[in-house]
Every structure is written in C-alpha cells, then in structure tokens.
Write a protein that holds these residues in place. Sequence first.
Motif, PDB file in Angstrom:
ATOM      1  N   ILE A  89     -13.508 -59.484  25.490  1.00 38.31           N
ATOM      2  CA  ILE A  89     -12.470 -59.106  24.536  1.00 38.31           C
ATOM      3  C   ILE A  89     -13.043 -58.010  23.646  1.00 38.31           C
ATOM      4  O   ILE A  89     -14.142 -58.148  23.121  1.00 38.31           O
ATOM      5  CB  ILE A  89     -12.049 -60.310  23.672  1.00 38.31           C
ATOM      6  CG1 ILE A  89     -11.550 -61.443  24.569  1.00 38.31           C
ATOM      7  CG2 ILE A  89     -10.992 -59.914  22.671  1.00 38.31           C
ATOM      8  CD1 ILE A  89     -11.268 -62.724  23.829  1.00 38.31           C
ATOM      9  N   SER A  90     -12.304 -56.905  23.514  1.00 31.36           N
ATOM     10  CA  SER A  90     -12.756 -55.845  22.615  1.00 31.36           C
ATOM     11  C   SER A  90     -11.597 -55.432  21.723  1.00 31.36           C
ATOM     12  O   SER A  90     -10.449 -55.370  22.155  1.00 31.36           O
ATOM     13  CB  SER A  90     -13.281 -54.643  23.413  1.00 31.36           C
ATOM     14  OG  SER A  90     -12.289 -54.156  24.266  1.00 31.36           O
ATOM     15  N   GLY A  91     -11.904 -55.178  20.480  1.00 36.50           N
ATOM     16  CA  GLY A  91     -10.892 -54.785  19.502  1.00 36.50           C
ATOM     17  C   GLY A  91     -11.198 -55.438  18.175  1.00 36.50           C
ATOM     18  O   GLY A  91     -11.734 -56.547  18.120  1.00 36.50           O
ATOM     19  N   VAL A  92     -10.869 -54.768  17.084  1.00 32.28           N
ATOM     20  CA  VAL A  92     -11.147 -55.292  15.751  1.00 32.28           C
ATOM     21  C   VAL A  92     -10.271 -56.522  15.507  1.00 32.28           C
ATOM     22  O   VAL A  92      -9.047 -56.462  15.628  1.00 32.28           O
ATOM     23  CB  VAL A  92     -10.874 -54.210  14.677  1.00 32.28           C
ATOM     24  CG1 VAL A  92     -11.072 -54.778  13.284  1.00 32.28           C
ATOM     25  CG2 VAL A  92     -11.764 -53.014  14.903  1.00 32.28           C
ATOM     26  N   GLY A  93     -10.903 -57.649  15.196  1.00 29.03           N
ATOM     27  CA  GLY A  93     -10.172 -58.882  14.922  1.00 29.03           C
ATOM     28  C   GLY A  93      -9.781 -59.657  16.157  1.00 29.03           C
ATOM     29  O   GLY A  93      -9.205 -60.735  16.042  1.00 29.03           O
ATOM     30  N   TYR A  94     -10.065 -59.157  17.347  1.00 26.57           N
ATOM     31  CA  TYR A  94      -9.738 -59.866  18.582  1.00 26.57           C
ATOM     32  C   TYR A  94     -10.868 -60.850  18.868  1.00 26.57           C
ATOM     33  O   TYR A  94     -12.033 -60.470  18.913  1.00 26.57           O
ATOM     34  CB  TYR A  94      -9.619 -58.898  19.752  1.00 26.57           C
ATOM     35  CG  TYR A  94      -8.403 -58.003  19.742  1.00 26.57           C
ATOM     36  CD1 TYR A  94      -7.652 -57.797  18.602  1.00 26.57           C
ATOM     37  CD2 TYR A  94      -8.002 -57.357  20.896  1.00 26.57           C
ATOM     38  CE1 TYR A  94      -6.543 -56.970  18.608  1.00 26.57           C
ATOM     39  CE2 TYR A  94      -6.902 -56.527  20.920  1.00 26.57           C
ATOM     40  CZ  TYR A  94      -6.178 -56.341  19.764  1.00 26.57           C
ATOM     41  OH  TYR A  94      -5.087 -55.523  19.790  1.00 26.57           O
ATOM     42  N   ARG A  95     -10.524 -62.134  19.069  1.00 26.93           N
ATOM     43  CA  ARG A  95     -11.555 -63.128  19.351  1.00 26.93           C
ATOM     44  C   ARG A  95     -10.937 -64.325  20.063  1.00 26.93           C
ATOM     45  O   ARG A  95      -9.719 -64.505  20.086  1.00 26.93           O
ATOM     46  CB  ARG A  95     -12.254 -63.566  18.068  1.00 26.93           C
ATOM     47  CG  ARG A  95     -11.366 -64.243  17.069  1.00 26.93           C
ATOM     48  CD  ARG A  95     -12.052 -64.498  15.738  1.00 26.93           C
ATOM     49  NE  ARG A  95     -11.124 -65.041  14.777  1.00 26.93           N
ATOM     50  CZ  ARG A  95     -10.241 -64.332  14.089  1.00 26.93           C
ATOM     51  NH1 ARG A  95     -10.164 -63.032  14.263  1.00 26.93           N
ATOM     52  NH2 ARG A  95      -9.425 -64.917  13.233  1.00 26.93           N
ATOM     53  N   ALA A  96     -11.819 -65.150  20.620  1.00 22.91           N
ATOM     54  CA  ALA A  96     -11.404 -66.361  21.322  1.00 22.91           C
ATOM     55  C   ALA A  96     -12.202 -67.543  20.780  1.00 22.91           C
ATOM     56  O   ALA A  96     -13.338 -67.377  20.324  1.00 22.91           O
ATOM     57  CB  ALA A  96     -11.656 -66.220  22.814  1.00 22.91           C
ATOM     58  N   ALA A  97     -11.612 -68.728  20.830  1.00 24.73           N
ATOM     59  CA  ALA A  97     -12.286 -69.952  20.403  1.00 24.73           C
ATOM     60  C   ALA A  97     -11.636 -71.129  21.126  1.00 24.73           C
ATOM     61  O   ALA A  97     -10.469 -71.061  21.521  1.00 24.73           O
ATOM     62  CB  ALA A  97     -12.176 -70.136  18.897  1.00 24.73           C
ATOM     63  N   MET A  98     -12.410 -72.196  21.297  1.00 29.61           N
ATOM     64  CA  MET A  98     -11.863 -73.412  21.890  1.00 29.61           C
ATOM     65  C   MET A  98     -11.260 -74.270  20.783  1.00 29.61           C
ATOM     66  O   MET A  98     -11.855 -74.431  19.716  1.00 29.61           O
ATOM     67  CB  MET A  98     -12.961 -74.198  22.616  1.00 29.61           C
ATOM     68  CG  MET A  98     -13.481 -73.518  23.858  1.00 29.61           C
ATOM     69  SD  MET A  98     -12.209 -73.221  25.095  1.00 29.61           S
ATOM     70  CE  MET A  98     -11.746 -74.874  25.525  1.00 29.61           C
ATOM     71  N   GLN A  99     -10.089 -74.808  21.047  1.00 35.65           N
ATOM     72  CA  GLN A  99      -9.418 -75.685  20.080  1.00 35.65           C
ATOM     73  C   GLN A  99      -8.961 -76.922  20.850  1.00 35.65           C
ATOM     74  O   GLN A  99      -7.862 -76.930  21.407  1.00 35.65           O
ATOM     75  CB  GLN A  99      -8.231 -74.953  19.449  1.00 35.65           C
ATOM     76  CG  GLN A  99      -7.544 -75.738  18.355  1.00 35.65           C
ATOM     77  CD  GLN A  99      -6.320 -75.012  17.847  1.00 35.65           C
ATOM     78  OE1 GLN A  99      -5.423 -74.728  18.629  1.00 35.65           O
ATOM     79  NE2 GLN A  99      -6.294 -74.713  16.563  1.00 35.65           N
ATOM     80  N   GLY A 100      -9.833 -77.925  20.923  1.00 36.04           N
ATOM     81  CA  GLY A 100      -9.525 -79.120  21.702  1.00 36.04           C
ATOM     82  C   GLY A 100      -9.498 -78.776  23.178  1.00 36.04           C
ATOM     83  O   GLY A 100     -10.464 -78.275  23.730  1.00 36.04           O
ATOM     84  N   THR A 129     -16.270 -62.978  21.680  1.00 34.31           N
ATOM     85  CA  THR A 129     -15.703 -61.886  22.475  1.00 34.31           C
ATOM     86  C   THR A 129     -15.925 -62.074  23.967  1.00 34.31           C
ATOM     87  O   THR A 129     -15.768 -61.141  24.738  1.00 34.31           O
ATOM     88  CB  THR A 129     -16.329 -60.549  22.050  1.00 34.31           C
ATOM     89  OG1 THR A 129     -17.735 -60.619  22.231  1.00 34.31           O
ATOM     90  CG2 THR A 129     -15.995 -60.218  20.618  1.00 34.31           C
ATOM     91  N   GLU A 130     -16.288 -63.286  24.390  1.00 34.84           N
ATOM     92  CA  GLU A 130     -16.551 -63.544  25.804  1.00 34.84           C
ATOM     93  C   GLU A 130     -15.951 -64.884  26.196  1.00 34.84           C
ATOM     94  O   GLU A 130     -16.088 -65.871  25.485  1.00 34.84           O
ATOM     95  CB  GLU A 130     -18.058 -63.544  26.060  1.00 34.84           C
ATOM     96  CG  GLU A 130     -18.418 -63.677  27.512  1.00 34.84           C
ATOM     97  CD  GLU A 130     -19.926 -63.662  27.739  1.00 34.84           C
ATOM     98  OE1 GLU A 130     -20.323 -63.640  28.898  1.00 34.84           O
ATOM     99  OE2 GLU A 130     -20.691 -63.707  26.763  1.00 34.84           O
ATOM    100  N   ILE A 131     -15.287 -64.915  27.364  1.00 32.77           N
ATOM    101  CA  ILE A 131     -14.689 -66.130  27.904  1.00 32.77           C
ATOM    102  C   ILE A 131     -15.240 -66.323  29.317  1.00 32.77           C
ATOM    103  O   ILE A 131     -15.225 -65.392  30.118  1.00 32.77           O
ATOM    104  CB  ILE A 131     -13.154 -66.030  27.965  1.00 32.77           C
ATOM    105  CG1 ILE A 131     -12.576 -65.742  26.584  1.00 32.77           C
ATOM    106  CG2 ILE A 131     -12.554 -67.296  28.535  1.00 32.77           C
ATOM    107  CD1 ILE A 131     -11.106 -65.373  26.606  1.00 32.77           C
ATOM    108  N   VAL A 132     -15.717 -67.533  29.632  1.00 30.50           N
ATOM    109  CA  VAL A 132     -16.231 -67.848  30.960  1.00 30.50           C
ATOM    110  C   VAL A 132     -15.347 -68.929  31.561  1.00 30.50           C
ATOM    111  O   VAL A 132     -15.198 -70.010  30.997  1.00 30.50           O
ATOM    112  CB  VAL A 132     -17.700 -68.323  30.901  1.00 30.50           C
ATOM    113  CG1 VAL A 132     -18.207 -68.631  32.305  1.00 30.50           C
ATOM    114  CG2 VAL A 132     -18.577 -67.288  30.237  1.00 30.50           C
ATOM    115  N   ILE A 133     -14.748 -68.622  32.728  1.00 29.07           N
ATOM    116  CA  ILE A 133     -13.840 -69.536  33.417  1.00 29.07           C
ATOM    117  C   ILE A 133     -14.542 -70.004  34.682  1.00 29.07           C
ATOM    118  O   ILE A 133     -14.961 -69.171  35.495  1.00 29.07           O
ATOM    119  CB  ILE A 133     -12.517 -68.832  33.766  1.00 29.07           C
ATOM    120  CG1 ILE A 133     -11.888 -68.270  32.501  1.00 29.07           C
ATOM    121  CG2 ILE A 133     -11.575 -69.772  34.484  1.00 29.07           C
ATOM    122  CD1 ILE A 133     -10.876 -67.199  32.749  1.00 29.07           C
ATOM    123  N   THR A 134     -14.690 -71.314  34.881  1.00 29.99           N
ATOM    124  CA  THR A 134     -15.337 -71.851  36.078  1.00 29.99           C
ATOM    125  C   THR A 134     -14.473 -72.927  36.704  1.00 29.99           C
ATOM    126  O   THR A 134     -13.675 -73.582  36.028  1.00 29.99           O
ATOM    127  CB  THR A 134     -16.720 -72.456  35.755  1.00 29.99           C
ATOM    128  OG1 THR A 134     -16.562 -73.439  34.736  1.00 29.99           O
ATOM    129  CG2 THR A 134     -17.702 -71.408  35.292  1.00 29.99           C
TER     130      THR A 134
END
Length: 177
Positions: A89-100, A129-134
């Motif tokens: 993910i790139s961009g100002v304010g762009y982010r990822a997080a786990m929520q449950g 800024t990084e997501i890993v899908i397995t």
Amino acid sequence: MSRIGKKPVSVPAGVTASVDGQTVKAKGPKGELSFVVNDEVLVKMEEGSIKVDPRDDSKDARSKWGMSRTMIVNILLGVKDGFEKRLEISGVGYRAAMQGKNLQLALGFSHDVLYPIPDGIQITVPRPTEIVITGIDKQQVGQVAAEIREYRGPEPYKGKGVKYAGEKIVRKEGKKK
C-alpha cells in the motif's frame, strides 16, 4: 498437442494423492484439496505419478488437457507448501490493520473499508503498508488479493493505491505549464 499435458505429475514427498474416477484428491501437511477433472480428459494414477490424457482428438478435449494437469499440480503444491501473495500500500494515510476476523483498510475514503476474511485464507499485516495473504488454494489466494487490490488500485500519476509486490506501475507525466 499440449506440451504441458504430456508430462506426468509426480506426487511430492509428504503428500498422498488418489484418483477416484474423475476426482483427484490430495492430502498433505497443510490440508486437503480435491479437483474434479472435466469428462473430456482421462486421469489415471500410475507408478507414483498422475497421468493426464485427452479422451479424443477434439479441440475441446485438447484445450482442457493442459489446464487439468496444471490444476492437479496446483492442488499438490498447495497441500504441501501453500501459496502466498503480497500486497503493498502506498499513499499518505493509506494503511492496513487486522480487526478481529476482518482486514481494516484506510484508503482515502471517508470511511475505513472492512474486508471479511474467507475460510481457508490467512491474512497478516507485518507493517501497516504490507499485506500477506496465504492459503492452500491458489485460485482463492489470488481472488482475495484481487478483491483487496480492487478497492483502490494503483493510479498512474503518483502511484498511490494497493498493488501487488513487485508490480511495475506505468507512470504518466503530469500537466505541463
């Protein structure tokens, strides 16, 4: 003639595979998968490997021959090692997080995007800024990655958005004075 389809599929160590009619089942350390082969393709187990052949010489049978072999290889690799896709993910304010059991994405909208994680898929966020899908199903891992990327794909001017790791964004030149 399919060059891929001609090669027999060897069953890797640690994986048990069985052919029951048109169904190929594989069981390994990561889990269990099965694939139903099209009726136009003949599947048989011989000497620790799986052999795939077309039933006749029709164009339809030949086109499904190589695809069926590739699907069998994918289920064997999936139950042995699994598959992984990385998103950046790139961009100002762009982010990822786990929520449950959901993935929360802040992508510049007026609200956060909540993506429910399907069964059989594990998502981790090592950095914001990084997501890993397995997962063990290659098609499902790719589909989840594509759905997450679809929320805000990379734009060509600044490169902001969600992109696959290693994906090259073709940049455009901005306005000139």
